[in-house]
Design a protein around this motif. Structure first.
Motif, short mmCIF file in Angstrom:
data_model
loop_
_atom_site.label_atom_id
_atom_site.label_comp_id
_atom_site.label_asym_id
_atom_site.label_seq_id
_atom_site.Cartn_x
_atom_site.Cartn_y
_atom_site.Cartn_z
N CYS A 152 0.86 -1.19 0.00
CA CYS A 152 0.00 0.00 0.00
C CYS A 152 0.89 1.23 0.00
O CYS A 152 1.81 1.35 0.80
CB CYS A 152 -0.90 0.00 1.23
SG CYS A 152 -1.81 1.55 1.42
N CYS A 164 -5.44 -3.67 3.28
CA CYS A 164 -5.14 -2.85 4.46
C CYS A 164 -6.39 -2.03 4.79
O CYS A 164 -7.38 -2.09 4.07
CB CYS A 164 -3.95 -1.94 4.20
SG CYS A 164 -4.26 -0.75 2.88
N CYS A 166 -6.71 1.17 4.68
CA CYS A 166 -6.78 2.48 4.04
C CYS A 166 -7.96 2.56 3.08
O CYS A 166 -8.23 1.61 2.36
CB CYS A 166 -5.51 2.76 3.25
SG CYS A 166 -4.03 2.75 4.24
ZN LIG Z 1 -2.85 0.99 3.35
#
Ligand SMILES: [Zn+2]
Ligand SMILES: [Zn+2]
Length: 185
Positions: A152, A164, A166
């Motif tokens: 990422c 992840c 995010c």
């Molecule tokens: Zn991330």
């Protein structure tokens, strides 16, 4: 490792080298791809030199097992390379006329599936050939697998191990920062 042309017998000369046993070969490999060639890694070469009048026909294969780090996810992975090569070497002359003749020959041979090169003096430099062949075969990118998802851009998580946390709001993409640039007038 230099091979004297006079030492090549009529039937040809075959040279084998192993990075674990032949320091000259290990040194060339390390000098060329040292960053991915670790202590446990191995390289081998088998090459046959055959004299054809004053030319030397060189056919061989270099096998390398190394551990590069993936350009996407940064993890080290095992890479096996097989580098076959076929080179026709001619003596390098100083006379201009002969040079011109050689250039003509080079153009003719360039269409074939082998390379054309020159040797200087009375010997062929096998170390230089190995170095060149490894460089030529070096991939533009080292990727552990084609499906590698990389890391990422924002949090650095290895995305091969799962997504992840995010949110992809666009800001995580490289160059997205350019959007926020304001030009002062
Ligand atoms: Zn991330
Ligand atoms: Zn990867």
């Amino acid at each position: 490792m230099e091979i004297f042309i006079d030492d090549i017998p009529e039937e040809g000369l075959t040279v084998h080298a192993d990075s674990a046993k032949d320091p000259w070969f290990a040194e060339v490999v390390k000098a060329t791809i040292g960053s991915r060639f670790g202590g446990e890694d191995r390289a081998n070469i088998s090459v046959t030199l055959i004299k054809c009048e004053e030319n030397v026909d060189i056919t061989g294969e270099i096998d390398i097992v190394s551990h590069p780090s993936c350009d996407r996810c940064l993890n080290a992975y095992k890479e096996e390379q097989t580098i076959p090569f076929h080179i026709l070497m001619s003596p390098l002359y100083e006379s201009k006329q002969q040079e011109n003749e050689e250039e003509g020959l080079e153009k003719e041979l360039i269409k074939e599936d082998f390379e054309f090169s020159f040797y200087e003096g009375d010997r062929v430099d096998l170390s230089e050939i190995v170095r060149e062949q490894i460089y030529l075969a070096e991939p533009f990118k080292h990727v552990c697998k084609q499906s590698c998802k990389g890391i990422c851009q924002r949090c650095g998580k290895d995305l091969n191990k799962g997504p992840c946390g995010c949110k992809d709001d666009g800001r995580a993409r490289p160059f997205s920062v350019l959007k926020d640039l304001k030009v002062k007038k």
